[in-house]
Structures are given as structure tokens and as C-alpha cells.
Design an enzyme around this catalytic site. Structure first.
Site, PDB file in Angstrom:
ATOM      1  CG  HIS A 191       1.120  -7.003  -4.932  1.00  0.00           C
ATOM      2  ND1 HIS A 191       1.155  -6.156  -3.859  1.00  0.00           N
ATOM      3  CD2 HIS A 191       0.180  -7.955  -4.637  1.00  0.00           C
ATOM      4  CE1 HIS A 191       0.267  -6.564  -2.947  1.00  0.00           C
ATOM      5  NE2 HIS A 191      -0.326  -7.648  -3.393  1.00  0.00           N
ATOM      6  CD  GLU A 234       2.871  -3.571  -5.523  1.00  0.00           C
ATOM      7  OE1 GLU A 234       3.584  -3.985  -4.594  1.00  0.00           O
ATOM      8  OE2 GLU A 234       1.658  -3.354  -5.416  1.00  0.00           O
ATOM      9  CG  HIS A 291       4.872  -5.189  -1.685  1.00  0.00           C
ATOM     10  ND1 HIS A 291       3.654  -5.643  -2.130  1.00  0.00           N
ATOM     11  CD2 HIS A 291       5.400  -6.196  -0.953  1.00  0.00           C
ATOM     12  CE1 HIS A 291       3.452  -6.871  -1.670  1.00  0.00           C
ATOM     13  NE2 HIS A 291       4.488  -7.231  -0.953  1.00  0.00           N
ATOM     14  CD  GLU A 336       4.262  -0.909  -0.085  1.00  0.00           C
ATOM     15  OE1 GLU A 336       4.366  -0.734  -1.328  1.00  0.00           O
ATOM     16  OE2 GLU A 336       3.496  -1.746   0.423  1.00  0.00           O
TER      17      GLU A 336
HETATM   18 ZN   LIG Z   1       2.266  -4.607  -3.193  1.00  0.00          ZN
END
Ligand SMILES: [Zn+2]
Length: 462
Positions: free
Chosen positions: A85, A88, A216, A308
Site C-alpha cells: 500500500h 503505508e 503494512h 502492521e
Molecule cells: Zn496495508
């Protein structure tokens, strides 16, 4: 409090020993940094491109190995993917820091890093979505804040919703019988995916990756498969439900290794969410279809988790050093996790290597296959297992193995040809290994893999 003290001490120590600049890297800067690391450590690194983005930017990978560019049998392949992404961005910066760190510490003869680089082939893709990143970075410069600005690729597609959906097949197979591994790609898959996704799919099919993490931001948690719940949508709503793989306990351990080596992920409360131990099954958090993590598990031998790493998707530059110090140990420990379970060679009676042999572990309904060099890797937690190797036209071989907590156990197989031998067939000049019939359940992938290998060797090194 003790965390703060230890971070402070680490900062102090780090300042004394390694002056590294912490900044956000735009595309040109990223490319320069990768080549700078390569120039500093030319004997243990290689830069290569797996393809181009929509806007033509190369998707560069930095490889670390004592023999860059070569697969050494029994040496596992592992990968990190960042910035899928585009907005990110912490993963992208952490992977550049990791690259510089591995190179510096190798040069300093840090025994832990030397051992890691000599025993592992590490592939680092700092940005899977360089186009999205440029949009996000430009918006940041102009102080335009938007939660989703730059997330997608230049065609407006979310790359983590763009992989072929193989979950639907296995959920059907779970009910009706059928494999949950090495599921074939749809025939027209290249027309269904974006250029970045296609490049990554070809990449992960052309190496026998064993372990992987996808970095991410937007939360702080280690997420493991499956990402897609069994009933993904019910009356238009996404169904959230714990959806474990057959390797659930192993995946939980891999996720915990990261969360507990991380500065605060394991504490659970982060960014307004609570995750016990700082880990979560993907689908029990929210169900996501066509993600990269499930695709790795269902199509290849690779076990991937999704990390994350920050509440703020685009952290301020001043936070990068603290983030690096909180993630550094976790990034190294996760790579070391590839060295557990069992591994070995699958050969015939004449010591010829057997590629695409199937390794099954009783009680875990998820097989792995041997790579082109006849070597296989099966991540397993400590315990005693019954392991079977099978290949077409050979008798299966079953052994009992006890796996400890340390290094992987070496378990080689030497398969005997089944009797009676097949009637002699007329064979073309190029038959032999290639002409061999592959096991039915891995045939589509294996056949296409050969096609991929040809294409890969034609690729111009970057
Ligand atoms: Zn992401």
C-alpha cells in the site's frame, strides 16, 4: 517504563556505533540506497528487478546470500515485502535500514549476522507499489492528509485485493475433499491482475520461498492466515470469523516471535485496538479476499504473515529511528525462524534429485514440495511427526521424526522406483527430467513453473 529506558539506551548505543541517516526515501533515493548497499557489500548482495509498476518504475529486490544469484540446496529462501500500500511507508524505510544493517554487520563480522547471511538467502523488496508511494509522499509534502491517498497503484487498484482468489477452492475442498496446497492459477490470471501483482506472482513462483512477511501500517499487530473467512460475505456484509489454516499453531508462533521481539506490539493495546499478544488471525480481525498472504500459502510452499507496524501510516521522519530500534530485533528474529522444523533432499536410488516430490506430515493437512534442486523445507514446531515423501512412479517413504526447538532436523528421502516398471516408451531427445509425469495435485503449478524459469533466465539483471 523499562521499555522507554531500554529504547533510550539503544538509541545512545546506536548513535555511538552507527551513524545512519533516517529519512523518507523517494524512488530515486531508494534505488540509490539499494545500490549503495550493494557497492558496500558486493560479495554478499545482488540487486535485481522483478518487473515494473504501471508507471514503469522497477520493482527492485536486494538479495543477501553468500552466493548471490544462486540457490544452494538446503539453504532456505526467505523474503520481505514492503509498501504494498503506497501510503503505508514504515515498512519501506525499515527494509532499507535492515539492508544497511545486514551489510554493515556482515562487514563487522557480527557472528549472528554472518551466520544468517551464510545460511539463508534473503530477498528484500522495499516497495511493491512505488507509484502509490510517490502520490502519498507528494501529498505529505503539500500537507494534504488523506487516509487512503496513495494506497492503490496507478490504476487505482488495491494490490492486496488483487491476487487470484484461491480460498474459494479450498473452502469447497474442505467440505468435499481435495487439496489445500499448490492450487493452480486460473488460466487467464495474467489478465486479471495488475502489473505489480503479476511481477510478484512470477517472483514467488520462481523461487522456492519458505517464509515471508508483508509489511503494512495503520495498526500494530502481526496478522496470520487465513485473511478470508469461510463465508466472506453474508447478505452483503463481510463475515468476521477466526479462520485457521492447518498450520495455525505454527503461524501463531511465527507471529508471536515478531510481536514479542518488537518494542511494544506484544503489549496488545495499540492504535485503539486490542490484540492479545499483539497477534491476530486475519479473518477474525476483518475478512479480506484476494490478499497476498493467503495466496502464498495456497499456491506455493511459502508461509507468509502480514505485519502492521505503525498507527500512523506515514510516520514523521523524526520517528523513524525509534521505529527502527523497536523493529530491528524482530526483523532479524523473524528471518531466523526459517531455520526450524525439517529439511532434506529427495533423491532416487541413483542419487538423482527429485523435484516436486510431495512431503506430507500426518495430522497437518498441508503439503510442501521439493524444489528444482530436490531439496525441501517443512517448518514445524517441536514434536514428533510422521512424514511421508511421495513422487509419481516411486514408492512412498514414511519416517518418524522428532523435531527439537533448535536447528532444523535433516531428513533425507531416497525413493525406490515402483514395480513393475512401465513398458519402455519412445522418448524424445529432451525428455528425462522434463518428460516426467508430475503428481496430479501439483501438475499445473509445476508445469507453469518450468515456463517461468525460462522467462526468468531471460530477464536482464538490473
Ligand atoms: Zn496495508
Amino acid at each position: 517504563m523499562s521499555d522507554m529506558v531500554s529504547i533510550f539506551l539503544q538509541l545512545l548505543l546506536f548513535k555511538l556505533v552507527a551513524p545512519v541517516t533516517f529519512r523518507h526515501h523517494r524512488y530515486d533515493d531508494l534505488v540509490r540506497t539499494l545500490y549503495k548497499v550493494h557497492n558496500e557489500c558486493p560479495h554478499v548482495t545482488r540487486v535485481y528487478s522483478i518487473g515494473r509498476s504501471v508507471k514503469g518504475r522497477h520493482l527492485y529486490v536486494l538479495e543477501f546470500s553468500d552466493y548471490p544469484g544462486i540457490h544452494e540446496p538446503l539453504e532456505p529462501e526467505v523474503k520481505y515485502v514492503g509498501n504494498m500500500h503506497g501510503n503505508e511507508v514504515l515498512g519501506r524505510e525499515l527494509l532499507l535500514q535492515l539492508s544497511e544493517f545486514l551489510c554493515e554487520e556482515f562487514r563487522n563480522r557480527n557472528q549472528r549476522i554472518v551466520r544468517l547471511v551464510e545460511g539463508t538467502r534473503i530477498h528484500i523488496l522495499p516497495s511493491m507499489n512505488p507509484d502509490g508511494y510517490e502520490v502519498a509522499a507528494a501529498a505529505q509534502d503539500r500537507d494534504i492528509s488523506g487516509y487512503l491517498v496513495g494506497r492503490n497503484n496507478a490504476n487505482g487498484v488495491d494490490l492486496n485485493r488483487n491476487f487470484p482468489d484461491l480460498n474459494t477452492y479450498i473452502y469447497y475442498n474442505e467440505k468435499n475433499g481435495g487439496p489445500n496446497h499448490h492450487l493452480p492459477l486460473p488460466d487467464n490470471w495474467k489478465n486479471q491482475v495488475e502489473p505489480e501483482t503479476q511481477a510478484v506472482i512470477q517472483w514467488i513462483r520462481s523461487f522456492n520461498f519458505v517464509l515471508s512477511a508483508n509489511l503494512h501500517g495503520g495498526a500494530v499487530v502481526a496478522n496470520y492466515p487465513y485473511d478470508k473467512s469461510l463465508e466472506h460475505r453474508v447478505r452483503g456484509f463481510r463475515r468476521t470469523a477466526n479462520t485457521p489454516t492447518p498450520d495455525d499453531t505454527l503461524f501463531q508462533k511465527l507471529a508471536k516471535v515478531y510481536s514479542y521481539a518488537h518494542g511494544w506490539m506484544h503489549q496488545g493495546w495499540n492504535c485503539g485496538d486490542y490484540f492479545p499478544d499483539g497477534i491476530t488471525n486475519g479473518a477474525s480481525w476483518y475478512s479480506l479476499s484476494k490478499g497476498m498472504q493467503d495466496f502464498n500459502y495456497l499456491h506455493t510452499n511459502c508461509f507468509e504473515i502480514t505485519l502492521e507496524l505503525s498507527c500512523d501510516k506515514f510516520p514523521r521522519q523524526e520517528e523513524l529511528q525509534r521505529e527502527w530500534l523497536s523493529n530491528r530485533e524482530a526483523l532479524i528474529q523473524f528471518l531466523e525462524q526459517v531455520h526450524q522444523g525439517i529439511k532434506g533432499m529427495v533423491r532416487d536410488e541413483n542419487y538423482n534429485n527429485l523435484a516436486d516430490a510431495v512431503i506430507s506430515v500426518s495430522g497437518i493437512n498441508h503439503d510442501v514440495t521439493s524444489g528444482d534442486h530436490g531439496d525441501y523445507f517443512r517448518l514445524l514446531l517441536p514434536g514428533t511427526y510422521t512424514v511421508t515423501a511421495t513422487a509419481p512412479r516411486f514408492d512412498p517413504e514414511t519416517v518418524s521424526v522428532t523435531v527439537g526447538p533448535g536447528e532444523p532436523k535433516l531428513v533425507n528421502f531416497q525413493l525406490k522406483r515402483s514395480t513393475p516398471p512401465a513398458a519402455p516408451k519412445r522418448r524424445g531427445p529432451n525428455s528425462g527430467h522434463r518428460g516426467r509425469v508430475l503428481p496430479k495435485k501439483v501438475q499445473p503449478r509445476a508445469a507453469k513453473k518450468k515456463e517461468m524459469m525460462v522467462k526468468q533466465s531471460q530477464r536482464v539483471p538490473a
